[in-house]
Design a protein around this motif. Structure first.
Motif, PDB file in Angstrom:
ATOM      1  N   LEU A  72      -8.253  -5.726  -2.112  1.00 52.90           N
ATOM      2  CA  LEU A  72      -7.510  -6.850  -2.681  1.00 52.90           C
ATOM      3  C   LEU A  72      -8.150  -8.183  -2.314  1.00 52.90           C
ATOM      4  CD1 LEU A  72      -3.900  -5.585  -1.782  1.00 52.90           C
ATOM      5  CD2 LEU A  72      -5.235  -5.103  -3.856  1.00 52.90           C
ATOM      6  N   GLU A  73      -9.467  -8.185  -2.148  1.00 56.74           N
ATOM      7  CA  GLU A  73     -10.221  -9.372  -1.740  1.00 56.74           C
ATOM      8  C   GLU A  73      -9.632  -9.925  -0.441  1.00 56.74           C
ATOM      9  OE1 GLU A  73     -10.759 -12.093  -4.984  1.00 56.74           O
ATOM     10  OE2 GLU A  73     -12.262 -10.783  -5.901  1.00 56.74           O
ATOM     11  N   GLY A  74      -9.197 -11.164  -0.427  1.00 59.55           N
ATOM     12  CA  GLY A  74      -8.696 -11.760   0.804  1.00 59.55           C
ATOM     13  C   GLY A  74      -7.328 -11.291   1.226  1.00 59.55           C
ATOM     14  N   ASP A  75      -6.709 -10.436   0.433  1.00 55.28           N
ATOM     15  CA  ASP A  75      -5.359  -9.972   0.749  1.00 55.28           C
ATOM     16  C   ASP A  75      -5.327  -8.568   1.329  1.00 55.28           C
ATOM     17  OD1 ASP A  75      -4.199 -12.349  -0.118  1.00 55.28           O
ATOM     18  OD2 ASP A  75      -4.136 -11.662  -2.206  1.00 55.28           O
ATOM     19  N   GLY A  76      -6.476  -8.017   1.700  1.00 52.24           N
ATOM     20  CA  GLY A  76      -6.480  -6.727   2.362  1.00 52.24           C
ATOM     21  C   GLY A  76      -6.707  -5.570   1.425  1.00 52.24           C
ATOM     22  N   VAL A  77      -5.887  -4.517   1.574  1.00 55.99           N
ATOM     23  CA  VAL A  77      -6.129  -3.278   0.845  1.00 55.99           C
ATOM     24  C   VAL A  77      -4.812  -2.580   0.536  1.00 55.99           C
ATOM     25  CG1 VAL A  77      -6.413  -1.980   3.012  1.00 55.99           C
ATOM     26  CG2 VAL A  77      -7.402  -1.085   0.894  1.00 55.99           C
ATOM     27  N   PHE A  78      -4.761  -1.925  -0.628  1.00 60.76           N
ATOM     28  CA  PHE A  78      -3.632  -1.081  -1.020  1.00 60.76           C
ATOM     29  C   PHE A  78      -4.142   0.348  -1.100  1.00 60.76           C
ATOM     30  CE2 PHE A  78      -0.968   1.259  -3.925  1.00 60.76           C
ATOM     31  CZ  PHE A  78       0.321   0.845  -3.604  1.00 60.76           C
ATOM     32  N   VAL A  79      -3.436   1.274  -0.440  1.00 63.00           N
ATOM     33  CA  VAL A  79      -3.896   2.656  -0.335  1.00 63.00           C
ATOM     34  C   VAL A  79      -2.820   3.609  -0.836  1.00 63.00           C
ATOM     35  CG1 VAL A  79      -4.761   4.451   1.211  1.00 63.00           C
ATOM     36  CG2 VAL A  79      -5.296   2.040   1.671  1.00 63.00           C
ATOM     37  N   LEU A  80      -3.222   4.515  -1.701  1.00 63.29           N
ATOM     38  CA  LEU A  80      -2.346   5.610  -2.134  1.00 63.29           C
ATOM     39  C   LEU A  80      -2.972   6.918  -1.657  1.00 63.29           C
ATOM     40  CD1 LEU A  80       0.114   6.684  -3.671  1.00 63.29           C
ATOM     41  CD2 LEU A  80      -1.282   6.692  -5.752  1.00 63.29           C
ATOM     42  N   PRO A  81      -2.531   7.449  -0.504  1.00 65.29           N
ATOM     43  CA  PRO A  81      -3.087   8.708   0.006  1.00 65.29           C
ATOM     44  C   PRO A  81      -2.567   9.897  -0.798  1.00 65.29           C
ATOM     45  CG  PRO A  81      -1.963   7.424   1.733  1.00 65.29           C
ATOM     46  CD  PRO A  81      -1.535   6.875   0.405  1.00 65.29           C
ATOM     47  N   HIS A  82      -3.253  11.009  -0.678  1.00 69.09           N
ATOM     48  CA  HIS A  82      -2.818  12.201  -1.401  1.00 69.09           C
ATOM     49  C   HIS A  82      -1.647  12.885  -0.722  1.00 69.09           C
ATOM     50  CE1 HIS A  82      -5.132  14.309   1.724  1.00 69.09           C
ATOM     51  NE2 HIS A  82      -4.514  15.410   1.361  1.00 69.09           N
ATOM     52  N   ASP A  83      -1.419  12.590   0.579  1.00 67.36           N
ATOM     53  CA  ASP A  83      -0.443  13.347   1.349  1.00 67.36           C
ATOM     54  C   ASP A  83       0.597  12.476   2.053  1.00 67.36           C
ATOM     55  OD1 ASP A  83      -2.150  12.136   3.122  1.00 67.36           O
ATOM     56  OD2 ASP A  83      -2.579  13.947   4.290  1.00 67.36           O
ATOM     57  N   ALA A  84       0.738  11.222   1.608  1.00 71.61           N
ATOM     58  CA  ALA A  84       1.681  10.309   2.276  1.00 71.61           C
ATOM     59  C   ALA A  84       2.077   9.198   1.320  1.00 71.61           C
ATOM     60  CB  ALA A  84       1.043   9.722   3.551  1.00 71.61           C
ATOM     61  N   GLU A  85       3.012   8.374   1.772  1.00 72.22           N
ATOM     62  CA  GLU A  85       3.448   7.233   0.977  1.00 72.22           C
ATOM     63  C   GLU A  85       2.352   6.169   0.914  1.00 72.22           C
ATOM     64  OE1 GLU A  85       6.375   6.808  -0.701  1.00 72.22           O
ATOM     65  OE2 GLU A  85       6.762   8.922  -0.201  1.00 72.22           O
ATOM     66  N   ALA A  86       2.343   5.415  -0.174  1.00 77.14           N
ATOM     67  CA  ALA A  86       1.400   4.306  -0.312  1.00 77.14           C
ATOM     68  C   ALA A  86       1.659   3.250   0.747  1.00 77.14           C
ATOM     69  CB  ALA A  86       1.504   3.698  -1.704  1.00 77.14           C
ATOM     70  N   PHE A  87       0.619   2.529   1.126  1.00 75.26           N
ATOM     71  CA  PHE A  87       0.779   1.443   2.089  1.00 75.26           C
ATOM     72  C   PHE A  87      -0.230   0.345   1.802  1.00 75.26           C
ATOM     73  CE2 PHE A  87      -2.174   4.484   4.031  1.00 75.26           C
ATOM     74  CZ  PHE A  87      -3.206   3.672   4.491  1.00 75.26           C
ATOM     75  N   GLN A  88       0.075  -0.844   2.322  1.00 69.14           N
ATOM     76  CA  GLN A  88      -0.804  -1.994   2.189  1.00 69.14           C
ATOM     77  C   GLN A  88      -1.108  -2.552   3.565  1.00 69.14           C
ATOM     78  OE1 GLN A  88       0.397  -4.805  -0.801  1.00 69.14           O
ATOM     79  NE2 GLN A  88      -0.966  -6.429  -0.078  1.00 69.14           N
ATOM     80  N   LEU A  89      -2.344  -2.969   3.804  1.00 68.24           N
ATOM     81  CA  LEU A  89      -2.759  -3.548   5.075  1.00 68.24           C
ATOM     82  C   LEU A  89      -3.335  -4.937   4.829  1.00 68.24           C
ATOM     83  CD1 LEU A  89      -4.657  -0.490   6.628  1.00 68.24           C
ATOM     84  CD2 LEU A  89      -2.318  -1.233   7.125  1.00 68.24           C
ATOM     85  N   PRO A  90      -3.042  -5.891   5.719  1.00 69.87           N
ATOM     86  CA  PRO A  90      -3.563  -7.248   5.535  1.00 69.87           C
ATOM     87  C   PRO A  90      -5.012  -7.369   5.970  1.00 69.87           C
ATOM     88  CG  PRO A  90      -2.306  -7.131   7.564  1.00 69.87           C
ATOM     89  CD  PRO A  90      -2.183  -5.769   6.919  1.00 69.87           C
ATOM     90  N   ALA A  91      -5.680  -8.390   5.462  1.00 73.90           N
ATOM     91  CA  ALA A  91      -7.035  -8.710   5.900  1.00 73.90           C
ATOM     92  C   ALA A  91      -6.976  -9.515   7.197  1.00 73.90           C
ATOM     93  CB  ALA A  91      -7.747  -9.522   4.817  1.00 73.90           C
ATOM     94  N   HIS A  92      -8.114  -9.604   7.878  1.00 73.52           N
ATOM     95  CA  HIS A  92      -8.207 -10.455   9.061  1.00 73.52           C
ATOM     96  C   HIS A  92      -8.246 -11.933   8.657  1.00 73.52           C
ATOM     97  CE1 HIS A  92      -8.758  -7.450  12.217  1.00 73.52           C
ATOM     98  NE2 HIS A  92      -9.512  -6.776  11.366  1.00 73.52           N
TER      99      HIS A  92
END
Length: 318
Positions: free
Chosen positions: A226-246
């Motif tokens: 997400l460029e400066g906003d970190g990352v969005f992840v949809l794993p195959h075996d868990a709920e989606a999550f988002q992590l912030p950038a530094h």
């Protein structure tokens, strides 16, 4: 057991960069800048070199020209411990090369010669050699004229039949690129595009909707930067999550996506969870953003892992 931790296959380019350049020089004139450099770059090249710097045993399959630019790329990669036996030389095309003026906010523009990225391909024996790794990363679809399409699909299908972990990224994707990408998706364990590229292909804008669209097409794990906003992840075996950038002072965004992929690959190679791998990937990308070019101020694994816990994070945007 495979010989290498990682095989990176595809787009390799020599980047020449200057900072900071907020306007073109006048015709016949010159603009003085603070620094210039050249780096190993590209969706396969930068990712591979960053992984080598982070301690992985890496080989790369790509093509360069019979020219000084190709000589420098091969020498620089070998100096970092990479195996370059599968770097071929084009008989008629120059090494892919970019000239990148970097503006004071870290954004980049580019003058670009695709060169040998258009002529890269793999013979059957070379493909088998390229598959001699735990993780197979195909990078650069959209700029691999001779390898896009059926050769790429065949590579990933063969990788999965051998039990390899597959990682995939592309470049300059738009709504038409999905025609090249869709046949590959069922063979991809980790798809790591930018949200802009993924949105253009999926015809959707929200990260969750984009990720679900690619999941429905067969991708196992969807990882949207997400460029400066970190990352969005949809794993195959868990709920989606988002992590912030530094929270860092950005010098240059060149190679941030490629370095993120390198961080993710490193975490996966070490058997980390997808969440921890994505956290580490954000930190690798932050190191690249803090300097000029596709390696930025990236140093090694231990320094980067320490920063993962020590460097401040931005407030998470939902």
């Amino acid at each position: 057991m495979p010989k290498f931790d990682l095989s990176a296959i595809g787009f390799l380019v020599l980047d020449t960069l200057c900072a900071h350049a907020d306007a073109m020089p006048p015709k016949g004139g010159a603009t003085f800048v603070e620094q210039m450099t050249m780096t190993v770059a590209g969706t396969a090249g930068a990712t591979a070199l960053d992984c080598a710097m982070l301690g992985l045993n890496v080989q790369i399959a790509a093509e360069v020209g019979h020219d000084p630019m190709g000589d420098w790329l091969v020498s620089e990669m070998a100096s970092k411990g990479m195996n370059v036996d599968l770097v071929s030389r084009s008989s008629g095309a120059q090494t892919a090369m970019s000239m990148l003026p970097i503006s004071s906010d870290g954004a980049r523009s580019a003058f670009f010669v695709p060169g040998a990225s258009n002529t890269f391909t793999l013979s059957e024996p070379a493909m088998e050699q390229a598959l001699d790794a735990d993780i197979i990363h195909l990078g650069g679809t959209g700029l691999l004229a001779s390898f896009d399409g059926e050769p790429s699909r065949k590579l990933l299908e063969r990788a999965k039949s051998l039990g390899r972990t597959t990682v995939f990224d592309l470049i300059l994707a738009n709504e038409e690129t999905i025609g090249l990408v869709e046949p590959l998706l069922e063979h991809i364990d980790y798809f790591v595009p930018s949200i802009e590229e993924a949105s253009a292909m999926a015809g959707k804008s929200e990260p969750a909707a984009v990720a679900e669209w690619f999941r429905a097409k067969g991708v196992k794990n969807v990882v949207l930067t997400l460029e400066g906003d970190g990352v969005f992840v949809l794993p195959h075996d868990a709920e989606a999550f988002q992590l912030p950038a530094h929270q860092v002072e950005v010098v240059d965004t060149t190679g941030c996506g490629d370095s993120f992929t390198a961080g993710l690959i490193t975490g996966v190679s070490k058997g980390w969870s997808l969440r921890d791998s994505a956290r580490f990937a954000n930190t690798v990308a932050a190191h690249v953003a803090c300097g000029l070019g596709s390696q930025g101020i990236l140093k090694d694994f231990d320094t980067t892992k320490k920063a993962m816990n020590d460097w401040p994070l931005k407030e998470l945007k939902q």
